[in-house]
Design an enzyme around this catalytic site. Structure first.
Site, PDB file in Angstrom:
ATOM      1  N   ARG A 179     -23.089 -60.860  11.291  1.00 37.68           N
ATOM      2  CA  ARG A 179     -22.688 -60.956  12.628  1.00 37.68           C
ATOM      3  C   ARG A 179     -24.128 -60.291  13.362  1.00 37.68           C
ATOM      4  O   ARG A 179     -23.917 -60.266  14.689  1.00 37.68           O
ATOM      5  CB  ARG A 179     -21.577 -60.177  13.131  1.00 37.68           C
ATOM      6  CG  ARG A 179     -20.362 -60.875  12.619  1.00 37.68           C
ATOM      7  CD  ARG A 179     -19.010 -60.212  13.036  1.00 37.68           C
ATOM      8  NE  ARG A 179     -19.005 -58.727  12.923  1.00 37.68           N
ATOM      9  CZ  ARG A 179     -18.421 -57.875  13.733  1.00 37.68           C
ATOM     10  NH1 ARG A 179     -17.646 -58.401  14.745  1.00 37.68           N
ATOM     11  NH2 ARG A 179     -18.163 -56.705  13.637  1.00 37.68           N
ATOM     12  N   CYS A 229     -10.151 -62.095   5.201  1.00 43.21           N
ATOM     13  CA  CYS A 229      -9.149 -61.113   4.594  1.00 43.21           C
ATOM     14  C   CYS A 229      -9.555 -59.920   4.706  1.00 43.21           C
ATOM     15  O   CYS A 229     -10.296 -59.555   5.431  1.00 43.21           O
ATOM     16  CB  CYS A 229      -9.594 -61.428   3.132  1.00 43.21           C
ATOM     17  SG  CYS A 229     -11.118 -60.937   2.354  1.00 43.21           S
ATOM     18  N   ALA A 249     -12.767 -58.528   4.179  1.00 38.02           N
ATOM     19  CA  ALA A 249     -13.745 -58.673   5.175  1.00 38.02           C
ATOM     20  C   ALA A 249     -13.520 -57.855   6.302  1.00 38.02           C
ATOM     21  O   ALA A 249     -14.505 -57.506   6.948  1.00 38.02           O
ATOM     22  CB  ALA A 249     -13.424 -60.260   5.693  1.00 38.02           C
ATOM     23  N   HIS A 253      -8.802 -53.716   8.796  1.00 38.38           N
ATOM     24  CA  HIS A 253      -9.438 -52.839  10.025  1.00 38.38           C
ATOM     25  C   HIS A 253      -8.590 -51.541   9.804  1.00 38.38           C
ATOM     26  O   HIS A 253      -9.226 -50.449   9.920  1.00 38.38           O
ATOM     27  CB  HIS A 253      -9.604 -53.316  11.533  1.00 38.38           C
ATOM     28  CG  HIS A 253     -10.026 -54.741  11.763  1.00 38.38           C
ATOM     29  ND1 HIS A 253      -9.734 -55.800  12.395  1.00 38.38           N
ATOM     30  CD2 HIS A 253     -11.212 -55.344  10.961  1.00 38.38           C
ATOM     31  CE1 HIS A 253     -10.413 -56.690  12.522  1.00 38.38           C
ATOM     32  NE2 HIS A 253     -11.208 -56.475  11.617  1.00 38.38           N
TER      33      HIS A 253
END
Ligand code: SF4
Lengths: 74, 491
Positions: B96, B62, B65, B195
């Site tokens: 990550r 989403c 995130a 982003h």
């Protein structure tokens, strides 16, 4: 009306970027491209047509301007 | 599996689509294509960045995130508050493996989950007071943080909290940068919009902070954007840039700091590794500060050399010579790696399905090892990503956008690749099918993969995955042929 960004692409031509929809495309033609008058109707590689109120040519690119969609996709 | 012709590939797509109801079929058909290098513009043949079909298994995240996990999270000295209920933060907490140099909880905060932990009463009465209190607590507990970002989760947008007002007030009080980010998960169709929102917040609250402060610049200043330092990627990239004579001023979301980001408008060139997640701010800096930007690719020696020369072409002869020197220095080592692994990997087929840049950026590295990418797709790409991907891929290979769990499995069953590179959600399904698999989001707990040093690790990892004997032993007992069970019994 939407905010668009016009920048010089690597191949020397102009490119069009619409941040809101993340659409990037080449500009195939621009109606006015002289030092005194720049803008007008711009045609995109994808067939879209936008209109920028003509302004004196910007000192440098990229530049963000308001544009109106006249025709074509998106 | 021998190479497919265009017709066979198209037939495969149609066969896979067969099971869908009419409407879903029509929709999904637009997201799958057979690559055709003659087409310049991907939008003629593939649709992307659209809402996923309800009912299918999608791998997307989403907007929250995208903002918290990708762009903001890895900036080490900023505390990111997951503003809302506690759950959302768990999956975006440095999962990550964005490496950083620092002491967690003292001056670095990438792997700590800060949340306002919304309860029913916060939904009913609003969470602004709680947020203000939380910021005070953070200031008391972690005085060495350089800034705070407020990452809105879904409820914050729904109840209409005014996080901007709280941020402004608190910023004045504690004298640190506090950035409200409106990245509620319901915005957009995937993490991609997150982003973009995160980039816009950087633009509005950070990038111009030091505009009128003096800065000792050199003609060789660059910034690395969009390298998330997974397993140390950005470090393996940085040393190459420094070796060729450049000065890396900022590393952004990979071992980066607030100060580095604030100094970025002073650089001469922005280097963009992940175009998808950071192009927005690069475009902004190009317009406002006249800093050109460049996409580069540090996977595999061929692409690295290409990129180093590309980067050097923006500078004078000193840097150009530097690039040649660096390439010459590492070439023998790279040749040795290729000599060792290529014979073991030659001709192996790879299918990729990852996020922002890897489905196209890693193709060169696989090709350096003699491997061939026969299918690639992105979770959240836009058309400009596919424009770039189509050029890298061979003709008649498969390209799939937001591929569903079912489609991906079916493609793999039919194409029988020797390796799949994808995410944690796909990993175990393919393990069970006995197909060699690498997790290409976090490098499967390995890395770095960027730069010359990274290629050594990349080549070794691919070899030990593809040539691992375990894959042949994964057949479920009920799928084993009669005779082999007979043998087992006899033994
Ligand atoms: S969609 Fe909303 S509720 Fe779900 S993880 Fe994202 S921010 Fe949290």
């Amino acid at each position: 009306m939407a905010n668009i960004m016009v920048r010089k692409s690597a191949d020397g031509g102009l490119s069009f970027y619409l941040p809101k929809r993340d659409i990037e495309d080449s500009i195939t033609s621009i109606e006015f491209d002289t030092p005194e008058k720049w803008g007008g109707e711009i045609r995109l590689g994808n067939g879209g047509v936008y209109f920028i109120d003509p302004i004196p040519a910007p000192a440098r690119l990229p530049i963000s301007v308001r544009a109106r969609r006249v025709d074509g996709v998106e | 599996m021998s190479e497919l012709t265009r017709e066979q590939a198209q037939a495969l797509i149609e066969e896979v689509l067969e099971v869908y109801p009419e409407k879903a079929k029509k929709d999904r058909a637009k997201h799958l294509m057979v690559n055709d290098k003659t087409i310049e513009q991907s939008k003629k043949c593939i649709t992307s960045n659209r809402k996923s079909v309800p009912g299918v298994m999608t791998q997307r995240g989403c907007a929250y995130a995208g903002s918290k996990g990708v762009v903001w999270g890895p900036i080490k000295d900023i505390i990111d508050i997951s503003h809302g209920p506690v759950g959302c933060g768990a999956y975006s907490r440095g999962g990550r493996r964005n490496y950083y140099a620092g002491t967690s909880g003292v001056d670095s905060f990438c792997d700590i989950n800060f949340t306002s932990d919304f309860q029913e009463k916060d939904i009913v009465f609003g969470g602004d007071k709680k947020l203000a209190k939380l910021i005070d607590e953070l200031e008391g507990l972690f005085p060495l943080s350089k800034g705070i970002s407020v990452q809105s989760e879904c409820p914050v947008g729904l109840i209409g909290d005014d996080i901007e007002a709280v941020a402004k007030k608190k910023q004045a009080e504690i004298g640190k940068v506090i950035v409200p980010v409106r990245c509620e998960g319901f915005r957009g169709v995937s993490q991609s919009l997150g982003h973009h929102i995160a980039n816009d917040a950087v633009r509005d609250w950070i990038i111009s902070n030091r505009d009128d402060k003096a800065f000792e610049s050199t003609p060789y200043d660059v910034a690395i954007l969009g390298d998330y330092n997974i397993g140390g990627d950005a470090w393996a990239s940085r040393i190459l840039l420094e070796e060729m004579g450049l000065r890396v001023v900022a590393q952004w979301s990979g071992d980066g700091t607030l100060a580095e980001m604030e100094n970025t408008p002073k650089v001469k060139l922005n280097l963009l590794h992940c175009y998808r997640s950071m192009n927005y701010i690069a475009r902004h800096m190009e317009e406002k500060y006249a800093i050109p930007w460049l996409e580069y690719n540090f996977f595999g020696p061929t692409k690295i050399a290409e990129s180093l020369r590309d980067i050097a072409s923006h500078f004078d002869d000193k840097i150009k010579e530097g690039a040649e020197r660096v390439i010459a220095k590492y070439t023998p080592a790279m040749n040795a790696i290729i000599a060792k692994y290529k014979p073991r990997l030659q001709g192996k087929k790879v299918m990729l399905y990852v996020g922002g840049l890897r489905p196209r950026h890693t193709i060169g590295a696989y090709e350096d090892l003699g491997m061939e990418v026969i299918g690639a797709g992105y979770e959240f790409a836009h058309n400009d990503d596919y424009d770039r991907t189509m050029k890298e891929m061979k003709d008649a290979t498969l390209i799939y956008d937001d591929v569903t769990g079912y489609e991906f499995e079916e493609f793999v069953r039919q194409l029988k690749p020797d390796l799949i590179g994808s995410g944690i959600k796909e990993k175990y399904a393919f393990h069970k099918m006995g197909v060699p698999f690498r997790q290409l989001h976090s490098w499967d707990y390995s890395g770095p993969y960027h730069g010359f040093d990274g290629f050594a690790v990349f080549a070794r990892d691919m070899d030990m995955t593809v040539n691992n004997p375990c894959w042949g032993m994964l057949k479920a007992p009920w799928l084993k042929e009669e005779e082999s069970t007979g043998e087992l019994k006899a033994a």
